[in-house]
Every structure is written in structure tokens, then in C-alpha cells.
Design an enzyme around this catalytic site. Structure first.
Site, PDB file in Angstrom:
ATOM      1  CG  HIS A  64       0.414   6.137  -0.642  1.00 21.44           C
ATOM      2  ND1 HIS A  64      -0.704   6.724  -1.172  1.00 21.44           N
ATOM      3  CD2 HIS A  64       0.001   5.514   0.494  1.00 21.44           C
ATOM      4  CE1 HIS A  64      -1.750   6.451  -0.398  1.00 21.44           C
ATOM      5  NE2 HIS A  64      -1.343   5.714   0.616  1.00 21.44           N
ATOM      6  CG  HIS A  68      -1.730   1.162   1.490  1.00 18.97           C
ATOM      7  ND1 HIS A  68      -3.109   1.159   1.420  1.00 18.97           N
ATOM      8  CD2 HIS A  68      -1.381   2.435   1.841  1.00 18.97           C
ATOM      9  CE1 HIS A  68      -3.568   2.363   1.700  1.00 18.97           C
ATOM     10  NE2 HIS A  68      -2.539   3.165   1.968  1.00 18.97           N
ATOM     11  CD  GLU A  69       1.737   3.541   3.800  1.00 15.14           C
ATOM     12  OE1 GLU A  69       1.947   4.629   3.217  1.00 15.14           O
ATOM     13  OE2 GLU A  69       0.721   3.332   4.501  1.00 15.14           O
ATOM     14  CG  ASP A 106      -4.276   6.842   1.915  1.00 13.80           C
ATOM     15  OD1 ASP A 106      -3.361   7.587   2.307  1.00 13.80           O
ATOM     16  OD2 ASP A 106      -4.171   5.620   1.790  1.00 13.80           O
TER      17      ASP A 106
END
Ligand code: ZN
Length: 396
Positions: free
Chosen positions: A72, A68-69, A167
Site C-alpha cells: 500500500h 501487505h501494508e 481495502d
């Protein structure tokens, strides 16, 4: 973010760190899976098997959060936003960004990438789970991937709540920002939502704790507190950045700082400088040139009985880059350097000479005046972001 962290590895050029507080959540997740969820869902297996499933589940969660990170960070890099790395800590993960995103579009893309990647993982694990259930794969395996499917879906949905700086809050801010072209207004609205959602979580947490779900309740309470604080800090940080942008360090520095000569003994340094002025670090100056820096740690390394005859010149080292800044540097840069390095003073150096000293206190004082005058809003407390950061580091 909270204290000591270890660097695990590098992925696509981004360093992945784990804050020691993450261990708390890793243990909590493993335990609640091994002693709670799996025995309930799949009765009849051995305790050892449940623990293995628990460990596999929390490792999978760990990998999912990094995924997930990482998404980003990869999108941020495409937009040229410098990223420092990824840190996993007690409340999940953060992709650390030094600056505000350059445009609403950049922020939107970067923020939405996280929940989308979690939805992607949820679909992937859920698909595998269906195939596994129909294909008669081992129950242990199906259980773990089923859990990972659900937890990634929860992560995605939670991160879509329009509560800045989650987010979804960033997505919300980018839309407001693009609409009115006013990042300050957009941040104020979205961080108010963030703060309100934090309050909601605190309320839910208390309710849950009262109804007997103590661990879950405390957890929601803490996340709510954290979110409120993060929302408040992000907004203040933005105000600070805007107030200091374009102002050179020269404007805030004090020329004529207290300096130490290399011939000074350590005993004199401690009595006449460290105790008197209460700074942890002093510039060492000879004939107008900055020859080094001396700090508490260097003095501590020398046995006390030698302090009378050892001199500052022998012990001082070249000033580390973390301690210095150029007079023409942007004050925003100075503030973020102080925050990152946990410093309350920076030496302002020009052509090997000490031009002055920049202190956090002076910067913050200027900030609170400017914010109050120009924005017509009184910061409830003064913008204290970097100082708090420093306190945390000290406490850790
Ligand atoms: Zn995210």
C-alpha cells in the site's frame, strides 16, 4: 492507534511500528497454532516442535502483514500521497495516511495493492507447499508454509469485502468516486457498507460464541465493532476535512488568550492559572513576545516545596512545534495536528508574537454547525474524531 507503540525498523523509508496491542494477537496466533491447528494436522510430533512451528507461523504472519501494508505504502508514494508509516496493532496492520488520496485512480491503485500482494504471497507459499510435499521436505516446514499460504489467501479475501475502510471498501469507494466525481457521496455509500459488514461480523460472532467457539466469536465481535467505528469515523473525518478546507486558523482562533509572565512563581501558576483555567499548557509572554511554554510536566519535575520561590521563567522551555501553528495555516492542518499530537489547544504564533489560541472545542463547534447546515445531515454525535483520539491516548 490504541496506545504505546514501539518503532521496529525502517523499510524503504517507512517506519514500521508495533502497537503493544499486537502482542495479544501474536500470543493468540502462536497458541492456537501450537496447541490447536498443528497437532490436529500433523499428529505425533513433540510439544516443543509444535511451539516452534507456532512461533514460525506467527512470525510469518507478521512478515506477511508488513508485506501487505508495505505494498500500500509504496503505491501511495508513487502517487505522491504522504505516508506516515506502518503500524501493526491488534486487528492487523494499517498504512497510515494523513490525507485523502488525490484521485479515484490513486485510491484504487493504492487499495488494490494490498489484497494483490496477499494473493501473491498465498500463491508463493502454496507453491512452496506443493513442492515441499512432493519433495518430502520436513513436515514441520511444510506445515508452516501451508498455513501461511492459507492465511494470506484469507487475508486477501477478507480485505476485498467492499466494506469501507477495508481495502475492498476503498476500491469500492474509488469506483463510486470516479463514477459520480463526488467523494462525499462515495464515502457515505461505502462506509454504510462497512458499517453493515461490521454488524454482520458482530452477528456471526455472537452466533459462534453461543455455539461454543468462544474465542473465535469474541474475536469476530470485536472486529465487527472496530469496523463499524472505523467506518463512522472515516466518514466524519471526511466531512470535517471538507468543511474546514481552505479556512485559515486565524478565523477560529481566540485572540487575547490567557498568558503567564516569566516572573510568576510556580505556586501562583498552579493556583491562579492551572486550577482556574484548567489548561495543561500556558504560553509565557514578556513584552508582547512569546518567550516559551510551560506545561504540567515541567511543573511536576520541580519538587513541591520549591514552587513558592521558583519562577515560570526558570522552568519554561521554548514552545515545541507540536504546540504552535501559523495563523495562515489551513484549519484542516491544525485539526490533524491536534489529533496526531493529542492536543486540545494550539498557540497561534506570528513573527514570534502570540496572535491567539486555537482550541479544539471551537473547531468542533464550527464543524458541527457547518455540517448540519450545508449537508442537511445531522451528525448523530458531533464530529469528535480528534477528541476521541486524545481520550485514547490519555487512557493508554
Ligand atoms: Zn490492506
Amino acid at each position: 492507534m490504541f496506545g504505546k507503540r514501539i518503532t521496529l525498523f525502517k523499510l524503504f523509508g517507512f517506519a514500521v511500528h508495533v502497537d503493544l496491542s499486537w502482542i495479544v494477537i501474536a500470543v493468540l496466533v502462536t497458541w492456537s497454532l501450537a496447541a490447536g491447528l498443528f497437532p490436529f494436522q500433523f499428529p505425533g510430533l513433540s510439544t516443543g516442535t509444535y511451539w516452534l512451528m507456532g512461533i514460525a507461523g506467527s512470525l510469518g504472519l507478521f512478515g506477511s502483514i508488513i508485506f501487505h501494508e508495505m505494498s500500500h505504502s509504496l503505491v501511495a508514494r508513487r502517487f505522491g500521497i504522504p505516508m506516515k508509516g506502518i503500524t501493526l496493532f491488534i486487528f492487523g496492520g494499517v498504512a497510515e495516511m494523513d490525507d485523502e488520496p488525490p484521485s479515484p485512480k490513486a485510491e484504487f491503485s493504492m487499495a488494490i495493492a494490498g489484497p494483490l500482494s496477499s494473493f501473491f504471497l498465498a500463491a508463493l507459499f502454496y507453491g512452496l507447499y506443493i513442492v515441499g510435499m512432493q519433495g518430502g521436505w520436513p513436515m514441520t516446514f511444510n506445515g508452516v508454509i501451508g498455513y501461511l499460504g492459507v492465511i494470506n489467501a484469507i487475508l486477501a479475501v477478507f480485505n476485498l469485502v467492499p466494506a469501507f475502510p477495508l481495502d475492498g471498501g476503498r476500491v469500492f469507494r474509488s469506483i463510486l468516486w470516479g463514477w459520480r466525481n463526488d467523494i462525499r457521496w462515495a464515502t457515505r455509500i461505502s462506509s454504510t457498507f462497512g458499517s453493515a459488514f461490521g454488524l454482520f461480523l458482530i452477528f456471526i460472532g455472537v452466533l459462534n460464541a453461543l455455539r461454543g467457539n468462544f474465542i473465535g466469536g469474541v474475536w469476530q465481535f470485536l472486529i465487527g465493532m472496530f469496523l463499524r467505528e472505523a467506518a463512522r469515523m472515516s466518514y466524519q473525518q471526511l466531512l470535517a476535512r471538507q468543511a474546514l478546507e481552505g479556512e485559515p486558523v486565524r478565523r477560529f482562533m481566540k485572540s487575547d488568550p490567557v498568558t503567564v509572565s516569566p516572573a510568576t512563581s510556580l505556586a501562583q501558576l498552579v493556583d491562579d492559572y492551572i486550577y482556574r483555567h484548567q489548561h495543561k499548557m500556558f504560553p509565557v509572554v514578556q513584552n508582547d513576545a512569546l518567550v516559551g511554554c510551560i506545561d504540567l510536566d515541567q511543573v511536576k519535575e520541580i519538587p513541591r516545596n520549591e514552587w513558592a520561590y521558583r519562577t515560570v521563567g526558570e522552568v519554561a522551555k521554548t514552545c515545541a512545534v507540536e504546540n504552535t501553528i501559523s495563523p495562515d495555516a489551513d484549519a484542516v492542518k491544525a485539526l490533524s495536528k491536534m489529533s496526531r499530537m493529542g492536543r486540545s489547544r494550539l498557540l497561534v504564533v506570528e513573527d514570534g508574537r502570540l496572535a491567539g489560541v486555537l482550541s479544539l472545542k471551537d473547531l468542533l463547534h464550527f464543524l458541527s454547525l457547518k455540517i448540519e447546515l450545508e449537508n442537511g445531515e445531522k451528525p448523530g454525535r458531533r464530529p469528535e474524531i480528534p477528541e476521541r483520539e486524545e481520550e485514547r491516548r490519555k487512557a493508554a
